[in-house]
Design a protein around this motif. Structure first.
Motif, mmCIF file in Angstrom:
data_model
loop_
_atom_site.group_PDB
_atom_site.id
_atom_site.type_symbol
_atom_site.label_atom_id
_atom_site.label_comp_id
_atom_site.label_asym_id
_atom_site.label_seq_id
_atom_site.Cartn_x
_atom_site.Cartn_y
_atom_site.Cartn_z
ATOM 1 N N ASP A 34 0.529 -1.505 -0.043
ATOM 2 C CA ASP A 34 0.260 0.184 0.085
ATOM 3 C C ASP A 34 1.144 1.874 0.212
ATOM 4 O OD1 ASP A 34 -2.417 -1.353 0.297
ATOM 5 O OD2 ASP A 34 -2.511 -2.179 2.294
ATOM 6 N N LEU A 35 2.167 1.076 -0.257
ATOM 7 C CA LEU A 35 3.386 2.359 -0.636
ATOM 8 C C LEU A 35 2.790 3.467 -1.629
ATOM 9 C CD1 LEU A 35 5.342 3.830 0.912
ATOM 10 C CD2 LEU A 35 6.490 2.729 -1.185
ATOM 11 N N CYS A 36 2.040 3.013 -2.761
ATOM 12 C CA CYS A 36 2.331 3.805 -3.644
ATOM 13 C C CYS A 36 0.687 3.297 -4.334
ATOM 14 C CB CYS A 36 3.578 4.048 -4.332
ATOM 15 S SG CYS A 36 3.481 2.487 -5.926
ATOM 16 N N PRO A 37 0.743 4.107 -5.478
ATOM 17 C CA PRO A 37 -1.168 4.075 -6.263
ATOM 18 C C PRO A 37 -0.746 3.413 -7.006
ATOM 19 C CG PRO A 37 -0.231 5.706 -6.115
ATOM 20 C CD PRO A 37 0.445 5.706 -5.445
ATOM 21 N N ARG A 38 0.065 2.112 -7.176
ATOM 22 C CA ARG A 38 0.295 1.336 -8.360
ATOM 23 C C ARG A 38 -0.296 -0.708 -7.219
ATOM 24 N NH1 ARG A 38 2.036 0.693 -12.320
ATOM 25 N NH2 ARG A 38 3.860 2.686 -11.969
ATOM 26 N N TYR A 39 -0.183 -0.244 -5.769
ATOM 27 C CA TYR A 39 -1.133 -1.478 -4.806
ATOM 28 C C TYR A 39 -0.199 -3.121 -6.020
ATOM 29 C CZ TYR A 39 -4.085 2.171 -2.930
ATOM 30 O OH TYR A 39 -4.363 3.201 -2.602
ATOM 31 N N CYS A 40 1.178 -3.425 -5.828
ATOM 32 C CA CYS A 40 0.872 -4.708 -6.282
ATOM 33 C C CYS A 40 0.694 -5.314 -5.184
ATOM 34 C CB CYS A 40 2.533 -4.383 -6.267
ATOM 35 S SG CYS A 40 3.736 -3.069 -7.661
ATOM 36 N N GLY A 174 6.784 11.625 -6.979
ATOM 37 C CA GLY A 174 5.743 11.817 -5.570
ATOM 38 C C GLY A 174 4.067 11.029 -5.839
ATOM 39 N N TYR A 175 4.699 9.589 -6.412
ATOM 40 C CA TYR A 175 4.233 8.622 -6.507
ATOM 41 C C TYR A 175 3.616 8.002 -5.589
ATOM 42 C CZ TYR A 175 1.194 5.978 -10.234
ATOM 43 O OH TYR A 175 -0.574 5.921 -10.057
ATOM 44 N N ILE A 176 2.957 7.940 -4.483
ATOM 45 C CA ILE A 176 2.632 7.945 -3.039
ATOM 46 C C ILE A 176 1.154 7.675 -2.264
ATOM 47 C CG2 ILE A 176 3.945 10.019 -1.600
ATOM 48 C CD1 ILE A 176 5.306 8.566 -0.007
ATOM 49 N N ASN A 177 0.984 6.786 -1.678
ATOM 50 C CA ASN A 177 -0.613 7.297 -1.228
ATOM 51 C C ASN A 177 -0.308 7.722 0.463
ATOM 52 O OD1 ASN A 177 -1.431 4.770 -2.754
ATOM 53 N ND2 ASN A 177 -0.771 3.717 -1.699
ATOM 54 N N GLU A 178 -1.538 8.435 1.103
ATOM 55 C CA GLU A 178 -1.587 9.349 2.046
ATOM 56 C C GLU A 178 -0.901 8.714 3.203
ATOM 57 O OE1 GLU A 178 -5.812 9.775 2.345
ATOM 58 O OE2 GLU A 178 -5.333 11.103 4.198
ATOM 59 N N GLU A 179 -0.784 7.625 3.492
ATOM 60 C CA GLU A 179 0.051 7.094 4.944
ATOM 61 C C GLU A 179 1.243 7.530 5.036
ATOM 62 O OE1 GLU A 179 -0.342 3.540 6.587
ATOM 63 O OE2 GLU A 179 -0.031 3.796 8.491
ATOM 64 N N PRO A 180 1.442 7.006 4.102
ATOM 65 C CA PRO A 180 3.162 6.830 4.049
ATOM 66 C C PRO A 180 3.763 8.510 3.791
ATOM 67 C CG PRO A 180 2.272 5.523 1.765
ATOM 68 C CD PRO A 180 1.299 5.770 3.378
#
Ligand code: SF4
Length: 373
Positions: A34-40, A174-180
């Motif tokens: 859940d680190l980045c919007p890629r959601y591997c 800047g490709y990162i999700n809200e919490e991290p």
């Protein structure tokens, strides 16, 4: 898996694999990063698109903690940051991998590396902070590849630097999700964020990503942190350099972020998977800069070209040149000790020392092992 080893103290760098906290288990047995919007979504033993985060023992781990592709002392203007202690030296490093897949990547030997022997240098957070101080650097920069994917290491380095009186700089897409994102920018003193274009189609087609998360990161940094923000857009002929797109991008910057966020328009050179497109003509960079300033951006720059006019800083109020730049050499400093124009007294946005730094245009490779205790 042992408890987290990152976050405190002199980090042991023997183990490059550390646990992370941005993930959850899926019903089908996979683990989602859940680190980045890629959601591997990864099976045991698989690596994410960034290559450096992987699923091990049913959790997501970072596999490159404490490993670097090399250290170098650069001018801060090279990041590029023109309003963050101009003229000072910055200790720069990166790791390997990236969470975007830009076909035009200008650093692809590092960002697309699948070879861990790219990671030649190892260093604890404290060693990096110590090296920066002893080398006379004002800051440390996470650059060459995106620090988002080695966030745990970057945060530890930034904490050690803060304790040593050294600033931290992120050069990122800047490709990162809200919490991290909140965890990361708490420790960053400045950021240069790539806004690669102003079109969702471009992000999908040429970067395998999306535009909206980047716009959210820009707004977050500007409005909810104390991190100094500058933006870079690499202009690629025929892809993101139309007048319409530059109008839209620069209008959005002024409306959403305000007039004081500096914009850098830099020149593309044919590389990686886009070798059939020519270099960006200097006139394109100049046109982009003029559009930005017409739309209210106070500080717009051209980059990767020799353009003393487009590389210098001008007072937004009276138009006087307050910092002259020829490549990375500064001259004609016309700011007061408080960072005001000496002609009219208007503030220049950013952070300035009473006098300009004297690092110049030098680039000095550094062996971190020389600074280990
Ligand atoms: S950080 Fe890496 S593993 Fe995680 S979602 Fe992004 S690309 Fe995938």
């Amino acid at each position: 898996m042992d408890p987290p080893s990152w976050g405190v103290g002199e980090i042991m760098v023997e183990s490059a694999v550390v646990p992370t906290k941005y993930w959850h288990k899926l019903a089908d047995g996979r683990v989602q990063c859940d680190l980045c919007p890629r959601y591997c979504k990864l099976h045991e033993g698989q690596r994410g698109l960034c290559f450096v985060r992987a699923c091990e023992e049913e959790q997501i781990v970072l596999t490159t903690y404490g490993r670097s592709s090399g250290f170098c002392v650069d001018p801060i203007e090279k990041k590029p940051l023109n309003h963050f202690f101009p003229g000072t030296a910055v200790l720069s490093f990166g790791t390997a991998g990236c969470n975007l897949a830009c076909r035009f990547c200008q650093n692809w030997d590092i960002s697309k590396s699948r070879e861990m022997d790219t990671l030649a240098d190892t260093a604890s957070a404290q060693t990096i902070a110590r090296a920066a101080r002893e080398l006379g650097c004002h800051s440390v920069a996470f650059t060459y590849n995106d620090p988002v994917i080695f966030l745990e290491y970057a945060i530890d380095v930034a904490q050690a630097c803060r304790e040593a009186g050294i600033k931290s700089v992120a050069v990122t897409a800047g490709y990162i999700n809200e919490e991290p994102r909140a965890d990361f920018y708490r420790y960053m003193d400045a950021a240069n964020v790539d806004l690669k274009c102003f079109s969702e189609d471009f992000y999908q087609r040429l970067c395998a990503g999306h535009l909206q998360p980047v716009l959210e990161t820009l707004q977050y940094i500007k409005h909810e942190t104390n991190t100094w923000l500058e933006i870079t857009t690499l202009l690629i002929p025929g892809e993101n350099d139309s007048t319409e797109e530059l109008e839209a991008l620069t209008q959005w910057v002024v409306e959403a972020l305000g007039p004081d966020v500096p914009l850098h328009f830099s020149a593309f050179h044919p590389d990686y998977k886009m070798r059939d497109i020519p270099r960006t003509p200097p006139a394109t960079l100049t046109r982009a800069r003029q559009i930005a300033m017409k739309n209210g951006v106070r500080y717009a720059y051209t980059g990767n070209v020799h353009d003393a006019g487009g590389g210098s800083t001008y007072c937004h109020n009276c138009g006087a040149r307050v910092i002259g730049r020829t490549w990375y050499n500064l001259h004609g400093w016309k700011l007061s000790a408080e960072g005001r124009c000496q002609m009219c007294g208007a503030d220049c946005a950013g952070y300035f020392l009473p006098t300009p730094g004297g690092w110049g245009a030098k680039r000095q490779p550094v062996r971190l092992a020389d600074f280990a205790l």
